[in-house]
Design a protein around this motif. Sequence first.
Motif: not given
Length: 509
Positions: A413-427, A431-436
């Motif tokens: 989960p930390r790795s997953f949400w790091t992507v969202a945080t980084t995209l937001e830092a890029a301006g 929005r995260g989503y998931h599928a099984y």
Amino acid sequence: MTAPTPDKPQASLAFVLLLSVLVVATCGLIYELLAGTLASYLLGDSVTQFSTVIGAYLFAMGVGSWLSRYVKGDELSIFVRVEVLIALLGGWSAAALFLLFPLVSDFRLALYGLVLAIGAMVGLEIPLLIRILQHRFAFRELVSNVLTFDYVGALVASVLFPLLLVPQLGLIRTGFVFGLANISVAIALLLILPRSRRNAADLAAALLVTASLIAGLFLAERLQRWSEVAFYQEPVIYARSTPYQRMVLTRRSGDIRLYLNGNLQFSSRDEYRYHEALVWPVLGRVANPAQVLVLGGGDGLAAREILRDRRVQRVTLVDLDPEMTRLFRDTPQLAALNGHALASPRVSVHNADAFRWVKEARGQYDAVIVDFPDPTEFSLGKLYTEHFYREVARLLAPGGVMTVQSTSPLIAPRSFWTVATTLEAAGLSARGYHAYVPSFGEWGFTMAAHGAIPPLAALPPGLRFLTPQSEPLLYQFPPDMARRPTPVNRLDNQALVRSFAEEWGPYEG
């Protein structure tokens, strides 16, 4: 004072000894590169693996050099025996490590044990050669000759390894070829020596090692397949090392699976779930996705989904490895799997480093699909950084939407949400989503856009996984996958690679 003029046999011996410096230096570095490359293939995180392998190897060379002081008398015979032993261990090192990986509980113990053993013997070589040659050259000339050949050998190895050996021979054959080079030095020295000084046991050992290396060279492909069948527990139908990765395809009961460097990329039984979730939440939010950029996705499966949308005029696909796109374009069974997407006139394939390509690209795209392998090492982690996302954002048209495959929000989960945080830092808004996906478990993606992410307008009929009713459920996260504070992944910290290794480590050990 000048060195005495050697007679002809002694001159031949001196020449072979100097030439052996070049050979042993080349072979020594090749064995080091083999161990580092193989460790990065099997264990991931190439920076860590190469750093620790090189450090252990150099330490062992220092130990070998220190131990050389205890060699007293008949240095030439000792040197020949060291060459025979290095040829055996170094030549078989890659094959042995591949075969051991699926069989031993602590692979690192075998890896570093072999690295230390080979390194210690390589460390013995140069001190012994200097002592053997000291009566044949003046000291200044001796040091100059030995170091020159040693450094030239290192250059030869470092150039040949990535440009010729790995792509053309593969790791296992490369080991055997340079084992034969080592043993050739030993045999040449034994044959130059007068009969009275030859040791029959040394010659017999050298010939036995030569026979084993030649046999290994001819059986290299079979040895590789045996190790991969034991590792994957599935019949291997294709395997090849490219300059960028080890590609393996397996098939069991109609299920085709692709592995890159040992990591599963897709299973043909359920890949449609992954690729529908990757592509359609984006295309369904874009008013007119005429121009679509795919970064990664060399298997053509994401492109297959994109081409189902008749509004799409052009798909630009950027994938590093030409062997990947060639394989999935030209192999009938694989091309059928991606609907012959890579041969479509609407698809333009660029085999290039996406990091550099994006930086140099011009124009804008209505949708961007980012489908890179997981950030298992820093060379991949750079493709998940704020710097990279800023460059991608520059190519995203107003009203456009992009998505990034973002690993498992359940396991990491930390790795997953790091992507969202980084995209937001890029301006961008994210929005995260998931599928099984049964082959992967819960898998995550991150959608991004300039400003607010638009609502879903429509999905095409005939999808096997997504429906207008199920799509909104992708954005609901239970507490164990819920968003949490995470750092921005930057080029100078690579926080994502570190958190990925920490979170996935227990599952890969």
